[in-house]
Design an enzyme around this catalytic site. Structure first.
Site, PDB file in Angstrom:
ATOM      1  N   ASN A 165       0.847  -1.192   0.000  1.00 22.75           N
ATOM      2  CA  ASN A 165       0.000   0.000   0.000  1.00 22.75           C
ATOM      3  C   ASN A 165       0.881   1.240   0.000  1.00 22.75           C
ATOM      4  O   ASN A 165       1.994   1.212   0.531  1.00 22.75           O
ATOM      5  CB  ASN A 165      -0.890   0.010   1.245  1.00 22.75           C
ATOM      6  CG  ASN A 165      -1.831   1.197   1.280  1.00 22.75           C
ATOM      7  OD1 ASN A 165      -2.401   1.580   0.240  1.00 22.75           O
ATOM      8  ND2 ASN A 165      -2.005   1.796   2.444  1.00 22.75           N
ATOM      9  N   HIS A 208       0.911   5.212   1.248  1.00 19.88           N
ATOM     10  CA  HIS A 208       0.183   6.034   2.218  1.00 19.88           C
ATOM     11  C   HIS A 208       0.804   7.428   2.253  1.00 19.88           C
ATOM     12  O   HIS A 208       2.032   7.562   2.348  1.00 19.88           O
ATOM     13  CB  HIS A 208       0.271   5.367   3.605  1.00 19.88           C
ATOM     14  CG  HIS A 208      -0.535   6.081   4.637  1.00 19.88           C
ATOM     15  ND1 HIS A 208      -1.904   5.992   4.709  1.00 19.88           N
ATOM     16  CD2 HIS A 208      -0.162   6.927   5.638  1.00 19.88           C
ATOM     17  CE1 HIS A 208      -2.343   6.745   5.707  1.00 19.88           C
ATOM     18  NE2 HIS A 208      -1.304   7.320   6.286  1.00 19.88           N
ATOM     19  N   SER A 216       4.849   6.938   2.332  1.00 16.00           N
ATOM     20  CA  SER A 216       5.389   5.629   2.735  1.00 16.00           C
ATOM     21  C   SER A 216       4.766   4.530   1.886  1.00 16.00           C
ATOM     22  O   SER A 216       3.587   4.588   1.548  1.00 16.00           O
ATOM     23  CB  SER A 216       5.058   5.332   4.204  1.00 16.00           C
ATOM     24  OG  SER A 216       5.456   6.380   5.047  1.00 16.00           O
ATOM     25  N   ASP A 256      -2.471   0.369   8.101  1.00 10.63           N
ATOM     26  CA  ASP A 256      -1.311   1.219   7.803  1.00 10.63           C
ATOM     27  C   ASP A 256      -0.124   0.979   8.743  1.00 10.63           C
ATOM     28  O   ASP A 256       0.673   1.892   9.003  1.00 10.63           O
ATOM     29  CB  ASP A 256      -1.699   2.719   7.853  1.00 10.63           C
ATOM     30  CG  ASP A 256      -2.718   3.081   6.775  1.00 10.63           C
ATOM     31  OD1 ASP A 256      -2.706   2.442   5.711  1.00 10.63           O
ATOM     32  OD2 ASP A 256      -3.525   3.999   7.008  1.00 10.63           O
TER      33      ASP A 256
HETATM   34  C1  GRF Z   1      -2.746   8.545  -2.839  1.00  7.83           C
HETATM   35  O1  GRF Z   1      -2.421   9.785  -2.284  1.00  7.83           O
HETATM   36  C2  GRF Z   1      -2.348   7.433  -1.908  1.00  7.83           C
HETATM   37  O2  GRF Z   1      -1.299   7.761  -1.057  1.00  7.83           O
HETATM   38  C3  GRF Z   1      -3.591   7.189  -1.100  1.00  7.83           C
HETATM   39  O3  GRF Z   1      -4.646   7.430  -1.987  1.00  7.83           O
HETATM   40  C4  GRF Z   1      -4.244   8.363  -2.987  1.00  7.83           C
HETATM   41  C5  GRF Z   1      -4.635   7.790  -4.314  1.00  7.83           C
HETATM   42  O4  GRF Z   1      -4.496   8.710  -5.371  1.00  7.83           O
HETATM   43  N1  GRF Z   1      -3.572   5.854  -0.547  1.00  7.83           N
HETATM   44  P1  GRF Z   1      -4.691   8.228  -6.863  1.00  7.83           P
HETATM   45  O5  GRF Z   1      -6.058   7.583  -6.978  1.00  7.83           O
HETATM   46  O6  GRF Z   1      -3.590   7.269  -7.194  1.00  7.83           O
HETATM   47  O7  GRF Z   1      -4.625   9.480  -7.691  1.00  7.83           O
END
Ligand code: GRF
Length: 190
Positions: free
Chosen positions: A105, A107, A134, A143
């Site tokens: 994932n 984050h 991260s 997370d």
């Molecule tokens: C990203 O900022 C990621 O860190 C979080 O969700 C957002 C997704 O953005 N988990 P996108 O859909 O890839 O534009």
């Protein structure tokens, strides 16, 4: 390395991974799965001719039933890695345990700081001077799995949640493909 990417929305991280694949990264996106039919990332996948599956969470009465359907779909594609890219659902142990150490994932915070939502707002409220992104292995605690990549940036006095999001996104779009390439090449071993 075959990956399945899970999304819920815009899919800009998905796009960064697609672009890396087009540029020759040793990665194949075998499917994009979304819990929302209207996710813009689905359109991005169509344009790139990647198979898509929508598993609408509203059609399943419980998380467990949803995750059963997700699990069956994931197993069908036999991915080496499952890449969460803005997938706005918490995975139950059914899925996490079936793909232990195979789900990543991204984050938008310097974990272990700020798990969960509204990370940019929280960093500003705490008057942090730095913030970041991260990438971690997904475990059964939200997370909180082992961090495999992290990149920080400075917060300036005129930053807003929106500007921090923009900065975080720019880093994410480099860091996620780069980390996946390192794993595919065996330079980063999970
Ligand atoms: C990203 O900022 C990621 O860190 C979080 O969700 C957002 C997704 O953005 N988990 P996108 O859909 O890839 O534009």
């Amino acid at each position: 390395m075959n990956i399945v990417v899970l999304i819920s929305g815009n899919g800009s991280n998905l796009q960064a991974i697609i672009d890396a694949c087009i540029a020759g990264a040793p990665i194949k996106i075998v499917a994009v799965i979304s819990n929302r039919a209207d996710a813009y990332g689905i359109k991005r996948a169509h344009i790139a001719e990647i198979p898509t599956v929508v598993i609408d969470h509203k059609l399943y009465p419980t998380r467990e039933e949803y995750d059963q359907a997700l699990l069956i779909t994931l197993q069908r594609y036999q991915p080496d890695l499952i890449v969460l890219a803005g997938f706005m659902r918490i995975l139950s142990a059914t899925v996490v345990n079936a793909f232990a150490n195979k789900i990543l994932n991204i984050h938008p915070a310097l974990l272990p700081k700020y798990p969960g939502l509204n990370t940019h707002q929280r960093a500003l409220e705490n008057q942090d001077t730095e913030h970041g992104v991260s990438i971690h292995i997904v475990t059964n605690e939200l997370d909180a799995g082992p961090i495999i990549a992290q990149q920080a940036f400075n917060i300036s006095t005129d930053d807003t949640p929106e500007s921090l999001q923009e900065k975080a996104h720019q880093i994410e779009h480099q860091l996620y493909p780069l980390t996946l390439i390192k794993i595919a090449r065996g330079e980063l071993v999970i």
